[in-house]
Design a protein around this motif. Structure first.
Motif, mmCIF file in Angstrom:
data_model
loop_
_atom_site.group_PDB
_atom_site.id
_atom_site.type_symbol
_atom_site.label_atom_id
_atom_site.label_comp_id
_atom_site.label_asym_id
_atom_site.label_seq_id
_atom_site.Cartn_x
_atom_site.Cartn_y
_atom_site.Cartn_z
ATOM 1 N N GLY A 78 1.064 -0.679 -0.222
ATOM 2 C CA GLY A 78 0.482 0.045 0.187
ATOM 3 C C GLY A 78 0.643 1.028 0.111
ATOM 4 N N GLY A 79 -0.132 2.404 -0.237
ATOM 5 C CA GLY A 79 0.887 3.844 -0.379
ATOM 6 C C GLY A 79 0.233 4.460 -1.209
ATOM 7 N N GLY A 80 1.222 5.112 -2.179
ATOM 8 C CA GLY A 80 0.498 6.734 -2.805
ATOM 9 C C GLY A 80 1.266 6.077 -4.095
ATOM 10 N N LEU A 81 0.864 6.438 -4.755
ATOM 11 C CA LEU A 81 0.967 6.280 -6.209
ATOM 12 C C LEU A 81 1.086 8.422 -6.971
ATOM 13 N N LEU A 82 2.221 8.063 -7.945
ATOM 14 C CA LEU A 82 1.954 9.304 -9.071
ATOM 15 C C LEU A 82 2.100 8.798 -10.072
ATOM 16 N N ASP A 83 1.287 8.812 -10.544
ATOM 17 C CA ASP A 83 1.169 8.746 -12.505
ATOM 18 C C ASP A 83 1.634 10.490 -13.191
ATOM 19 N N VAL A 84 2.500 10.051 -13.364
ATOM 20 C CA VAL A 84 3.073 11.764 -14.324
ATOM 21 C C VAL A 84 2.019 11.879 -15.849
ATOM 22 N N GLY A 85 1.975 12.090 -16.713
ATOM 23 C CA GLY A 85 1.599 12.202 -18.058
ATOM 24 C C GLY A 85 0.566 11.392 -18.234
ATOM 25 N N CYS A 86 -0.499 11.468 -16.857
ATOM 26 C CA CYS A 86 -1.631 10.288 -17.289
ATOM 27 C C CYS A 86 -3.186 10.617 -17.987
ATOM 28 N N ASP A 113 -0.555 15.657 -14.818
ATOM 29 C CA ASP A 113 -0.812 16.607 -16.485
ATOM 30 C C ASP A 113 -0.518 17.649 -16.634
ATOM 31 N N TYR A 114 0.037 17.801 -18.104
ATOM 32 C CA TYR A 114 0.627 18.887 -18.468
ATOM 33 C C TYR A 114 -0.693 20.181 -18.592
ATOM 34 N N ASN A 115 -1.060 20.647 -18.056
ATOM 35 C CA ASN A 115 -1.835 22.142 -18.411
ATOM 36 C C ASN A 115 -2.237 22.286 -20.190
ATOM 37 N N MET A 116 -1.319 21.564 -21.182
ATOM 38 C CA MET A 116 -1.623 21.880 -22.146
ATOM 39 C C MET A 116 -2.110 20.642 -22.667
ATOM 40 N N PHE A 131 5.594 10.463 -2.114
ATOM 41 C CA PHE A 131 4.475 9.431 -2.888
ATOM 42 C C PHE A 131 5.515 8.460 -2.948
ATOM 43 N N ASP A 132 4.738 6.709 -2.851
ATOM 44 C CA ASP A 132 5.441 5.417 -2.431
ATOM 45 C C ASP A 132 6.177 5.361 -3.719
ATOM 46 N N PHE A 133 5.366 5.773 -4.510
ATOM 47 C CA PHE A 133 5.632 4.666 -5.922
ATOM 48 C C PHE A 133 5.247 5.975 -7.774
ATOM 49 N N LEU A 134 5.646 5.235 -8.283
ATOM 50 C CA LEU A 134 5.893 6.852 -9.232
ATOM 51 C C LEU A 134 6.169 5.835 -10.766
ATOM 52 N N TYR A 135 4.926 6.651 -11.458
ATOM 53 C CA TYR A 135 5.273 5.992 -12.895
ATOM 54 C C TYR A 135 4.759 6.642 -14.246
#
Length: 210
Positions: A3-11, A30-33, A61-65
């Motif tokens: 368990g933990g927090g996950l950040l999805d970048v450019g989702c 995600d990118y504002n454009m 965050f614990d995880f990022l993808y």
């Protein structure tokens, strides 16, 4: 996955959110454009940013993808350092990048990466325990390229498009065989990995940010 927090970048529209276990707290960024540049509408819960600093505190965050995002980032150094900054100590990052892929989201497609290039930029951005896995082989790539021609012929318009559609139908058995060969190459893990579809990468946060 623990368990933990996950950040999805450019989702984008968060296509993988539903695959996560219930004990993972999901955050999409995600990118504002993105709508103007990549032609999709974000879900209501996705956070937008200016493409520079992530709007989160250190060690959040614990995880990022991020999946097939890095080739669209001009300043990869800043981007990866931001990924490192918002990860907790010993946090994990997973991402994928294409290698043999068409020029897409034109003109916002900037780079293709080799394993040595990926390792270099990750280490410079503070990551360690880097593992890079090839997706497919030269056989998979060859079959993929044939399928790409098939889809392009089907999507062509006008008189030329009609002619191409007829050709695509005539040669459809070849395209079907190519698709079968691509799957067999993946299942049996055959062919040269030096000419693959892309790479899946895992890494750990290796620099302490306070």
């Amino acid at each position: 996955m623990a368990g933990g927090g996950l950040l999805d970048v450019g989702c984008g529209n968060s296509p993988y959110k539903g695959l996560l276990p219930n004990n993972i707290k999901y955050t999409g960024l995600d990118y504002n454009m993105a709508k103007e540049n990549f032609d999709y509408i974000k879900p209501d819960d996705v956070i937008l940013y200016d493409g520079k600093e992530f709007p989160f505190e250190n060690n959040s965050f614990d995880f990022l993808y991020h999946t097939d995002v890095l080739e669209h980032i001009i300043d990869t150094n800043l981007f990866l350092k931001e990924c490192n900054r918002v990860l907790k100590n010993n946090g994990s990052m997973f991402f994928s990048v294409p290698f043999q892929a068409r020029y897409h989201y034109i003109p916002f497609d900037y780079y293709r990466y080799t394993p040595s290039g990926l390792k270099n930029i990750l280490e410079k951005s503070g990551f360690s325990d880097i593992e890079i896995i090839e997706r497919g082989s030269d056989i998979t790539v060859a079959a993929y390229k044939i399928m790409a021609v098939f889809y392009r012929m089907l999507l062509d318009t006008g008189i030329k498009g009609l002619f191409n559609k007829i050709l695509a139908i005539i040669f459809s058995p070849i395209f079907c065989i190519s698709l079968l060969i691509a799957h067999i190459s993946l299942i049996l893990n055959i062919g040269s990995k030096d000419d693959c579809l892309g790479y899946s990468v895992t890494a750990k946060k290796g620099i302490k940010n306070e």
